[in-house]
Design a protein around this motif. Structure first.
Motif, PDB file in Angstrom:
ATOM      1  N   ARG A  22       0.848  -1.081  -0.152  1.00  0.00           N
ATOM      2  CA  ARG A  22      -0.189   0.062  -0.066  1.00  0.00           C
ATOM      3  C   ARG A  22       0.846   1.236   0.050  1.00  0.00           C
ATOM      4  O   ARG A  22       1.343   1.481   0.958  1.00  0.00           O
ATOM      5  CB  ARG A  22      -0.946   0.128   1.118  1.00  0.00           C
ATOM      6  CG  ARG A  22      -1.983   1.123   1.420  1.00  0.00           C
ATOM      7  CD  ARG A  22      -2.727   1.122   2.513  1.00  0.00           C
ATOM      8  NE  ARG A  22      -3.884   0.992   1.920  1.00  0.00           N
ATOM      9  CZ  ARG A  22      -4.921   0.727   2.680  1.00  0.00           C
ATOM     10  NH1 ARG A  22      -4.561   0.084   3.895  1.00  0.00           N
ATOM     11  NH2 ARG A  22      -6.138   0.357   2.166  1.00  0.00           N
ATOM     12  N   PHE A  27      -5.232   3.908  -1.620  1.00  0.00           N
ATOM     13  CA  PHE A  27      -5.403   2.584  -1.890  1.00  0.00           C
ATOM     14  C   PHE A  27      -6.510   1.951  -1.012  1.00  0.00           C
ATOM     15  O   PHE A  27      -6.053   1.930   0.106  1.00  0.00           O
ATOM     16  CB  PHE A  27      -4.207   1.829  -2.155  1.00  0.00           C
ATOM     17  CG  PHE A  27      -3.475   2.271  -3.429  1.00  0.00           C
ATOM     18  CD1 PHE A  27      -3.412   1.559  -4.533  1.00  0.00           C
ATOM     19  CD2 PHE A  27      -2.577   3.218  -3.529  1.00  0.00           C
ATOM     20  CE1 PHE A  27      -2.887   1.808  -5.689  1.00  0.00           C
ATOM     21  CE2 PHE A  27      -1.928   3.742  -4.679  1.00  0.00           C
ATOM     22  CZ  PHE A  27      -2.091   3.127  -5.809  1.00  0.00           C
ATOM     23  N   ASP A  44      -6.718   2.164  -6.431  1.00  0.00           N
ATOM     24  CA  ASP A  44      -6.990   3.494  -6.214  1.00  0.00           C
ATOM     25  C   ASP A  44      -8.059   4.017  -7.255  1.00  0.00           C
ATOM     26  O   ASP A  44      -7.785   3.802  -8.367  1.00  0.00           O
ATOM     27  CB  ASP A  44      -5.627   4.197  -6.230  1.00  0.00           C
ATOM     28  CG  ASP A  44      -5.754   5.919  -6.096  1.00  0.00           C
ATOM     29  OD1 ASP A  44      -6.925   6.356  -5.964  1.00  0.00           O
ATOM     30  OD2 ASP A  44      -4.719   6.387  -6.066  1.00  0.00           O
TER      31      ASP A  44
END
Length: 168
Positions: A22, A27, A44
Motif C-alpha cells: 500500500r 489505496f 486507487d
C-alpha cells in the motif's frame, strides 16, 4: 483481430493497478472472487479517472492485458470506474521462446500494427526485442511500472506525451 485504427493502452492489473504494497492511503483494500478463490487487492479509484482521461485526451482505446483476463471487467474495472474493455487472451499464449514475457506473443498478435502503450510491471529488453522484430507490430511504448507503488502520474504523463507525438 482488431479493426479500429485507434491507438491502444494495454493495462495489467497486478503490480500496476494492484501494487504489491500500500503506497498511500488512497489505496483501498477490496476482496475479489475469481473461480471461487478470494483475492485481496489494493486499488486507487483515481486510476480509473486518470486512465479514462488518458483515453479521452488521446483517442486511445483501453484494453486489458492481464492474467485476470475477463475477470478484470467483472472484478477490477467496476471498483475503479472503468467500463467494460476488450481483453487480450494472454493465458492462451504459447509461452516465452527467448526470454520475453508469456503475454508478449498474444499482445503482438492483438495489436495488428496499431500504435500502443503497454503498462506492465514485468517487461524487459526481451519484450522490446520481440515486439520490434514481430511483423504485425508498429510503434509502441513499454512502460515498466514499479510494482511496489503501482501506476504513477508520471507513467500516465509519459503515455500521454508518447500518444500525442505518435498521432502527429
Amino acid at each position: 483481430m482488431t479493426t479500429s485504427a485507434r491507438p491502444l493502452v494495454l493495462l495489467d492489473v497486478d503490480g500496476v493497478l494492484n501494487p504489491f504494497r500500500r503506497p498511500s492511503s488512497r489505496f483501498a483494500r477490496h476482496e475479489c472472487v475469481v473461480d471461487g478463490c478470494s483475492y485481496q487487492v489494493l486499488l486507487d479509484v483515481r486510476h480509473g479517472e486518470e486512465l479514462l482521461s488518458l483515453s479521452e485526451d488521446t483517442g486511445a482505446e483501453l484494453v486489458w492485458a492481464t492474467t485476470w483476463e475477463e475477470n478484470a471487467n467483472e472484478e477490477i474495472g467496476p471498483l475503479i470506474g472503468l467500463p467494460r474493455m476488450p481483453v487480450i487472451k494472454v493465458m492462451a499464449g504459447a509461452g516465452a521462446a527467448r526470454g520475453e514475457h508469456f503475454k508478449t506473443g498474444p499482445v503482438a498478435e492483438y495489436v495488428r500494427g496499431r500504435p500502443f502503450v503497454w503498462f506492465d510491471d514485468e517487461l524487459s529488453p526481451a519484450d522490446w526485442e520481440y515486439l520490434t522484430e514481430h511483423p504485425d507490430v508498429g510503434d509502441f511504448l513499454l512502460i515498466e511500472v514499479d510494482p511496489r507503488n503501482g501506476l504513477s502520474g508520471w507513467d500516465i504523463d509519459r503515455a500521454r506525451e508518447w500518444l500525442a507525438a505518435a498521432q502527429g
